[in-house]
Motif scaffolding. Sequence first.
Motif, PDB file in Angstrom:
ATOM      1  N   ALA A 160      22.922  38.243  25.960  1.00 42.64           N
ATOM      2  CA  ALA A 160      22.828  38.580  24.538  1.00 42.64           C
ATOM      3  C   ALA A 160      23.933  39.533  24.098  1.00 42.64           C
ATOM      4  N   GLU A 161      24.586  40.207  25.052  1.00 42.46           N
ATOM      5  CA  GLU A 161      25.627  41.180  24.722  1.00 42.46           C
ATOM      6  C   GLU A 161      27.020  40.541  24.654  1.00 42.46           C
ATOM      7  N   GLY A 162      27.142  39.291  25.042  1.00 41.67           N
ATOM      8  CA  GLY A 162      28.449  38.643  25.010  1.00 41.67           C
ATOM      9  C   GLY A 162      29.395  39.193  26.061  1.00 41.67           C
ATOM     10  N   ASP A 163      30.705  39.045  25.818  1.00 39.64           N
ATOM     11  CA  ASP A 163      31.709  39.474  26.800  1.00 39.64           C
ATOM     12  C   ASP A 163      31.664  40.970  27.073  1.00 39.64           C
ATOM     13  N   LEU A 164      31.284  41.765  26.084  1.00 41.84           N
ATOM     14  CA  LEU A 164      31.250  43.216  26.277  1.00 41.84           C
ATOM     15  C   LEU A 164      30.107  43.647  27.188  1.00 41.84           C
ATOM     16  N   GLY A 165      29.185  42.731  27.470  1.00 41.64           N
ATOM     17  CA  GLY A 165      28.069  43.061  28.342  1.00 41.64           C
ATOM     18  C   GLY A 165      28.263  42.602  29.772  1.00 41.64           C
ATOM     19  N   ARG A 166      29.486  42.189  30.119  1.00 38.95           N
ATOM     20  CA  ARG A 166      29.743  41.683  31.467  1.00 38.95           C
ATOM     21  C   ARG A 166      29.764  42.814  32.492  1.00 38.95           C
ATOM     22  N   ARG A 167      29.426  42.429  33.715  1.00 38.00           N
ATOM     23  CA  ARG A 167      29.387  43.370  34.831  1.00 38.00           C
ATOM     24  C   ARG A 167      30.309  42.875  35.947  1.00 38.00           C
ATOM     25  N   TRP A 168      30.536  43.750  36.922  1.00 35.80           N
ATOM     26  CA  TRP A 168      31.512  43.428  37.961  1.00 35.80           C
ATOM     27  C   TRP A 168      31.193  42.129  38.687  1.00 35.80           C
ATOM     28  N   HIS A 169      29.918  41.885  38.986  1.00 37.68           N
ATOM     29  CA  HIS A 169      29.591  40.702  39.774  1.00 37.68           C
ATOM     30  C   HIS A 169      29.971  39.414  39.048  1.00 37.68           C
ATOM     31  N   GLN A 170      30.131  39.499  37.725  1.00 41.28           N
ATOM     32  CA  GLN A 170      30.529  38.329  36.951  1.00 41.28           C
ATOM     33  C   GLN A 170      32.047  38.144  36.928  1.00 41.28           C
ATOM     34  N   ALA A 171      32.793  39.119  37.422  1.00 44.52           N
ATOM     35  CA  ALA A 171      34.256  39.069  37.352  1.00 44.52           C
ATOM     36  C   ALA A 171      34.930  38.962  38.709  1.00 44.52           C
ATOM     37  N   VAL A 172      34.278  39.461  39.755  1.00 40.39           N
ATOM     38  CA  VAL A 172      34.903  39.441  41.074  1.00 40.39           C
ATOM     39  C   VAL A 172      35.029  38.004  41.582  1.00 40.39           C
ATOM     40  N   LYS A 173      36.210  37.686  42.103  1.00 45.27           N
ATOM     41  CA  LYS A 173      36.483  36.344  42.630  1.00 45.27           C
ATOM     42  C   LYS A 173      36.959  36.453  44.072  1.00 45.27           C
ATOM     43  N   PRO A 174      36.788  35.395  44.842  1.00 43.92           N
ATOM     44  CA  PRO A 174      37.357  35.416  46.199  1.00 43.92           C
ATOM     45  C   PRO A 174      38.868  35.429  46.124  1.00 43.92           C
ATOM     46  N   LEU A 175      39.485  36.198  46.988  1.00 42.47           N
ATOM     47  CA  LEU A 175      40.939  36.297  46.975  1.00 42.47           C
ATOM     48  C   LEU A 175      41.564  34.980  47.416  1.00 42.47           C
ATOM     49  N   ALA A 176      42.521  34.504  46.612  1.00 40.75           N
ATOM     50  CA  ALA A 176      43.223  33.267  46.944  1.00 40.75           C
ATOM     51  C   ALA A 176      44.718  33.557  46.983  1.00 40.75           C
ATOM     52  N   ALA A 177      45.433  33.076  45.983  1.00 38.80           N
ATOM     53  CA  ALA A 177      46.894  33.240  45.978  1.00 38.80           C
ATOM     54  C   ALA A 177      47.351  34.302  44.993  1.00 38.80           C
ATOM     55  N   GLU A 178      46.430  35.164  44.550  1.00 41.71           N
ATOM     56  CA  GLU A 178      46.784  36.150  43.535  1.00 41.71           C
ATOM     57  C   GLU A 178      47.831  37.145  44.041  1.00 41.71           C
ATOM     58  N   SER A 179      48.632  37.640  43.119  1.00 41.52           N
ATOM     59  CA  SER A 179      49.636  38.643  43.461  1.00 41.52           C
ATOM     60  C   SER A 179      49.570  39.835  42.505  1.00 41.52           C
ATOM     61  N   GLU A 180      48.445  39.996  41.851  1.00 41.48           N
ATOM     62  CA  GLU A 180      48.264  41.126  40.935  1.00 41.48           C
ATOM     63  C   GLU A 180      46.775  41.386  40.792  1.00 41.48           C
TER      64      GLU A 180
END
Length: 331
Positions: A11-31
Amino acid sequence: MAAWQGRIDDAEGDLGRRWHQAVKPLAAESEGIAFLGFACDAGVARNHGRTGASAGPAAIRAMLCNMPLRNRAGLFDAGDVRCRPLAAGDDGLEQAQEALASCLDGLLERGLFPVVLGGGHEMAYGSFSGLARQLARTQAVEGKPAPRIGIINLDAHFDLRMADRGSSGTPFRQIAEDCTARGWPFHYCCLGVSEFANTEALFARARSLGVVWRRDVDMGAAQYGQTLYELATFMAGMDHLYLTVCLDVLPASVAPGVSAPAARGVALELIESIVEAVARSGRLRLADIAEMNPGLDIDQHTARVAARLVAGIVECVSSPADAIASRNDGP
């Protein structure tokens, strides 16, 4: 990645997101920010401490899951380095430290900012080794002078012990020896030192190595300004910074879940101010949190504090100062 679960406020939209919704497994990222666990307490066992810190990374991750998402950087999980016995009489510590150093070298080379979740403080030798490898390669390629690496340890203990084998009590003595072998200067600042948790031999060694330190009794509320001034003076002469936080620097009432809880400790508000000053310096290359022992914790107090410190580091190194200031403005 199964560890990253938590509350969802749709109900809070993007501003209500938490870390578990953003953390991804590391792949080829460089930043971005890369979390790497060090599931090991073999060094604590060698140091005759209370074991259980090998479960620390999972406990810290669990408390990070529901942190409100504020920073703009990518958040990635690089997994765990696990210490496993190799044979009778070989607990695998040196191999685990080598694996940690190799992983960190790779993360730094890719341009990521690593945060290591521990785990016993034997991790510090592996953490520094990973940073040293990356900087040594740069030094060789670009022909630069020896790097000035400022090690900032928030800890009740110097961890400069002499011993036949490395342990959670020896990492900074090992780092000093490594620097000597490389022909590099050794710059070590230890804040929160307890006179009642370090022998005179350790104070003598600290003096002989040129260590900068501040005792816990000199870090009360009245000395906050002087503490931060001495920290700034130390950082001013460094090219790179490595921050390591041993949770036993905090009072036992704040961080009971450690091998050696502090009778006095340093207030959390000052520890947070120090962490913020280091993270905002623009020279911090690597950070780790050590001695999280969930088996000794009380109602997850220590894990929550560890997660708060990690979140503070991440926010400071990844968010513009003006964005943070705007959130702090009142109506």
